[in-house]
Write an enzyme that holds these catalytic residues in place. Structure first.
Site, PDB file in Angstrom:
ATOM      1  N   HIS A  51       0.743  -1.374  -0.183  1.00  0.00           N
ATOM      2  CA  HIS A  51       0.016  -0.019   0.075  1.00  0.00           C
ATOM      3  C   HIS A  51       0.800   1.329   0.025  1.00  0.00           C
ATOM      4  O   HIS A  51       1.466   1.696   1.219  1.00  0.00           O
ATOM      5  CB  HIS A  51      -0.846  -0.022   1.359  1.00  0.00           C
ATOM      6  CG  HIS A  51      -2.145   1.208   1.166  1.00  0.00           C
ATOM      7  ND1 HIS A  51      -2.838   0.876   1.924  1.00  0.00           N
ATOM      8  CD2 HIS A  51      -1.909   2.322   0.905  1.00  0.00           C
ATOM      9  CE1 HIS A  51      -3.988   2.032   1.468  1.00  0.00           C
ATOM     10  NE2 HIS A  51      -3.132   2.844   1.121  1.00  0.00           N
ATOM     11  N   HIS A  53       1.440   5.304  -1.937  1.00  0.00           N
ATOM     12  CA  HIS A  53       0.855   6.402  -2.984  1.00  0.00           C
ATOM     13  C   HIS A  53       2.154   6.886  -3.490  1.00  0.00           C
ATOM     14  O   HIS A  53       2.811   7.850  -2.810  1.00  0.00           O
ATOM     15  CB  HIS A  53       0.133   7.236  -2.153  1.00  0.00           C
ATOM     16  CG  HIS A  53      -1.200   6.660  -1.707  1.00  0.00           C
ATOM     17  ND1 HIS A  53      -2.539   6.764  -2.057  1.00  0.00           N
ATOM     18  CD2 HIS A  53      -1.279   6.134  -0.521  1.00  0.00           C
ATOM     19  CE1 HIS A  53      -3.173   6.115  -1.232  1.00  0.00           C
ATOM     20  NE2 HIS A  53      -2.601   5.754  -0.207  1.00  0.00           N
ATOM     21  N   ARG A  55       2.122   8.971  -5.952  1.00  0.00           N
ATOM     22  CA  ARG A  55       1.530  10.226  -6.609  1.00  0.00           C
ATOM     23  C   ARG A  55       2.087  10.481  -8.092  1.00  0.00           C
ATOM     24  O   ARG A  55       1.677   9.693  -8.848  1.00  0.00           O
ATOM     25  CB  ARG A  55       2.277  11.536  -5.847  1.00  0.00           C
ATOM     26  CG  ARG A  55       2.217  11.434  -4.242  1.00  0.00           C
ATOM     27  CD  ARG A  55       0.685  11.478  -4.051  1.00  0.00           C
ATOM     28  NE  ARG A  55       0.612  11.730  -2.442  1.00  0.00           N
ATOM     29  CZ  ARG A  55      -0.408  11.355  -1.768  1.00  0.00           C
ATOM     30  NH1 ARG A  55      -1.504  10.777  -2.255  1.00  0.00           N
ATOM     31  NH2 ARG A  55      -0.440  11.447  -0.470  1.00  0.00           N
ATOM     32  N   ASN A  85      -5.210   6.931  -6.608  1.00  0.00           N
ATOM     33  CA  ASN A  85      -5.828   8.274  -6.190  1.00  0.00           C
ATOM     34  C   ASN A  85      -5.106   9.323  -6.362  1.00  0.00           C
ATOM     35  O   ASN A  85      -4.760  10.261  -5.776  1.00  0.00           O
ATOM     36  CB  ASN A  85      -6.368   8.474  -4.682  1.00  0.00           C
ATOM     37  CG  ASN A  85      -5.199   8.248  -3.750  1.00  0.00           C
ATOM     38  OD1 ASN A  85      -4.239   7.670  -3.957  1.00  0.00           O
ATOM     39  ND2 ASN A  85      -5.380   8.970  -2.649  1.00  0.00           N
ATOM     40  N   LYS A 135      -9.254  -0.340  -6.196  1.00  0.00           N
ATOM     41  CA  LYS A 135      -9.318   0.257  -5.033  1.00  0.00           C
ATOM     42  C   LYS A 135     -10.578   1.093  -4.939  1.00  0.00           C
ATOM     43  O   LYS A 135     -10.968   1.624  -5.758  1.00  0.00           O
ATOM     44  CB  LYS A 135      -8.125   1.371  -5.120  1.00  0.00           C
ATOM     45  CG  LYS A 135      -7.998   2.114  -3.655  1.00  0.00           C
ATOM     46  CD  LYS A 135      -7.362   1.362  -2.486  1.00  0.00           C
ATOM     47  CE  LYS A 135      -7.661   1.971  -1.353  1.00  0.00           C
ATOM     48  NZ  LYS A 135      -6.281   2.536  -0.643  1.00  0.00           N
ATOM     49  N   HIS A 189      -5.710  -0.495   6.032  1.00  0.00           N
ATOM     50  CA  HIS A 189      -5.561  -0.073   7.273  1.00  0.00           C
ATOM     51  C   HIS A 189      -6.533  -0.007   8.185  1.00  0.00           C
ATOM     52  O   HIS A 189      -7.306   0.779   8.821  1.00  0.00           O
ATOM     53  CB  HIS A 189      -5.185   1.486   7.060  1.00  0.00           C
ATOM     54  CG  HIS A 189      -5.983   2.073   6.166  1.00  0.00           C
ATOM     55  ND1 HIS A 189      -7.347   2.159   5.806  1.00  0.00           N
ATOM     56  CD2 HIS A 189      -5.563   2.920   4.847  1.00  0.00           C
ATOM     57  CE1 HIS A 189      -7.759   2.871   4.916  1.00  0.00           C
ATOM     58  NE2 HIS A 189      -6.801   3.409   4.358  1.00  0.00           N
ATOM     59  N   ASP A 251       0.936   2.291   3.759  1.00  0.00           N
ATOM     60  CA  ASP A 251       0.282   3.486   3.419  1.00  0.00           C
ATOM     61  C   ASP A 251       1.007   4.683   3.226  1.00  0.00           C
ATOM     62  O   ASP A 251       0.516   5.881   3.677  1.00  0.00           O
ATOM     63  CB  ASP A 251      -0.880   3.685   4.240  1.00  0.00           C
ATOM     64  CG  ASP A 251      -2.037   4.493   3.606  1.00  0.00           C
ATOM     65  OD1 ASP A 251      -1.815   4.878   2.627  1.00  0.00           O
ATOM     66  OD2 ASP A 251      -3.066   4.802   4.272  1.00  0.00           O
ATOM     67  N   GLY A 266      -1.724  11.957   5.790  1.00  0.00           N
ATOM     68  CA  GLY A 266      -0.843  10.843   5.379  1.00  0.00           C
ATOM     69  C   GLY A 266       0.394  10.902   6.408  1.00  0.00           C
ATOM     70  O   GLY A 266       1.036  11.847   6.440  1.00  0.00           O
TER      71      GLY A 266
END
Ligand code: DOR
Ligand code: ZN
Ligand code: ZN
Length: 382
Positions: A51, A53, A55, A85, A135, A189, A251, A266
């Site tokens: 998990h 991100h 970006r 995302n 997701k 999470h 995450d 985050g």
């Protein structure tokens, strides 16, 4: 064949072995005497962070695939599972292919790519791609890709594996649909005792879940979703680790320092996860069995269930991390390779340092640097 002697972390403890690597795969394995290995060094098989991100696209100031994957290797992670995302979101076929292309060019660690379903259009596109997870966001998060709950059942009808960001009531609904359509569900999470109890009650082979290091180690105020919880919740998370809770995932959610000051959600967590979990192991907070399950074996089980090539035993990929228990240090986010140089773990002392990260039989990270020629690949089907 390249051979070396090292202590390997197993579910039963440290095992001194002589390993042989050939063609990117584990070719031979034999146990040796403890006197033949350096006592402080240990090898952990294939750590994947399920998990993250990374970006990029329009948020390169927060993190790029290049910087995030470098941070992964520095954190002892040989592969990551990227969340969709982004801006624009990975929610149509064209953007999904663009994401694959970006990773194939810029990632220095191996990877899996996810796809976001948040409306009718993205749902219609999901059928034409082959992501690791779809997701689904049901609850507040970064970005505005929250699925209308009225569409939730339809996503489960696609019968593609789903990774879920939801609160307790969203989890309950998703579990119901996972069972109804036999759709694999991975709950992201988990953060409270109640969630552990809910999942524990309904868990079956199709349902897995993860916890983050920040929800395990921290209480108090820090801008993150889901919020940090109480000591009582954390005790339940630790107790469920390797049982109801399958895996630990970071995450990793990078933001600029400016945005963090303004309350962006985050944790920049990919470089702290493995050292923190090794510290829990070293201090006896978790057993070897628990560590091995939640940092390697259950990730392997999840990947194998989806037909992916993963793990380093018996002729499999030679992905592993070498750590030094003789090199304790204090976490200082200023030293992160991630662009997001802030951390709620700042100032915590950890008992082991990542020395080398190997991917497919090659050291990709060594002596504090990414080795030239390190190039990530999507983890393919077996
Ligand atoms: O704190 C979080 N940050 N939680 C999420 O679910 C999303 C993430 C992000 O993308 O920033
Ligand atoms: Zn989330
Ligand atoms: Zn996330």
């Amino acid at each position: 064949m390249e051979c070396f002697n090292i202590n390997i972390i197993t579910s039963k403890g440290m095992l001194p072995v002589r390993l042989g690597i050939k063609g990117g795969r584990m070719a031979s394995f034999s146990t040796i005497g403890a006197a033949d290995v350096k006592p402080s060094l240990a090898l952990i098989p294939s750590v994947i962070d399920m998990h993250v991100h990374f970006r990029d696209f329009d948020q390169r100031n927060k993190e790029t695939v290049a910087s995030g994957s470098k941070a992964a290797l520095a954190g002892g992670i040989s592969a990551v599972c990227d969340m969709p995302n982004t801006i624009p979101p990975v929610a149509d076929k064209k953007t999904y292919l663009r994401r694959q292309d970006l990773f194939s060019k810029d990632s220095v660690c191996d990877y899996l790519i996810n796809f976001c379903v948040f409306d009718e259009y993205s749902m219609s596109q999901a059928a034409s791609v082959d992501p690791f997870f779809i997701k689904v966001y049901l609850d507040e998060t970064t970005g505005s890709y929250i699925l209308d709950e009225a569409l939730l059942e339809k996503v489960f009808m696609l019968q593609k594996p789903i990774a879920l960001h939801a609160d307790h009531s969203g989890m309950r609904k998703a579990i119901k649909f996972s069972k109804k359509y036999s759709t694999p569900l991975h709950i992201c999470h988990v953060s409270t005792k109640d969630e552990v109890m809910l999942i524990g009650k309904h868990k079956d082979n199709n349902i897995t879940c993860e916890v983050t290091p920040h929800h395990l180690f921290l209480s108090g105020i820090y801008d993150v979703k889901p919020a940090l919880c109480t000591k009582n919740d954390r005790d339940a998370l630790w107790a469920a680790l390797g049982g109801v809770i399958d895996i630990v995932a970071s995450d990793h959610a990078p933001h600029t320092s400016d945005e963090k000051e303004k309350g962006a959600y985050g944790v920049s967590g990919i470089e702290a996860m493995l050292p923190l979990m090794l510290t829990a192991l070293n201090r006896g907070q978790i057993s070897y069995e628990t560590f091995y399950r939640c940092m390697h074996a259950n990730q392997k089980r999840i990947l194998h269930a989806r037909g992916r090539d993963f793990g380093m035993d018996g002729g499999s990929r030679a992905d592993f991390t070498i750590v030094d228990f003789g090199d304790s240090y204090t976490i200082d986010a200023k030293n992160f390779y991630s662009k997001a140089k802030h951390s709620p773990f700042d100032g915590m002392s950890v008992d082991a340092k990542v020395v080398e990260t190997w991917v497919r039989g090659m050291p990709f990270f060594k002596d504090g640097e990414v080795v030239s020629g390190a190039r990530g690949k999507e983890i393919g089907r077996k």
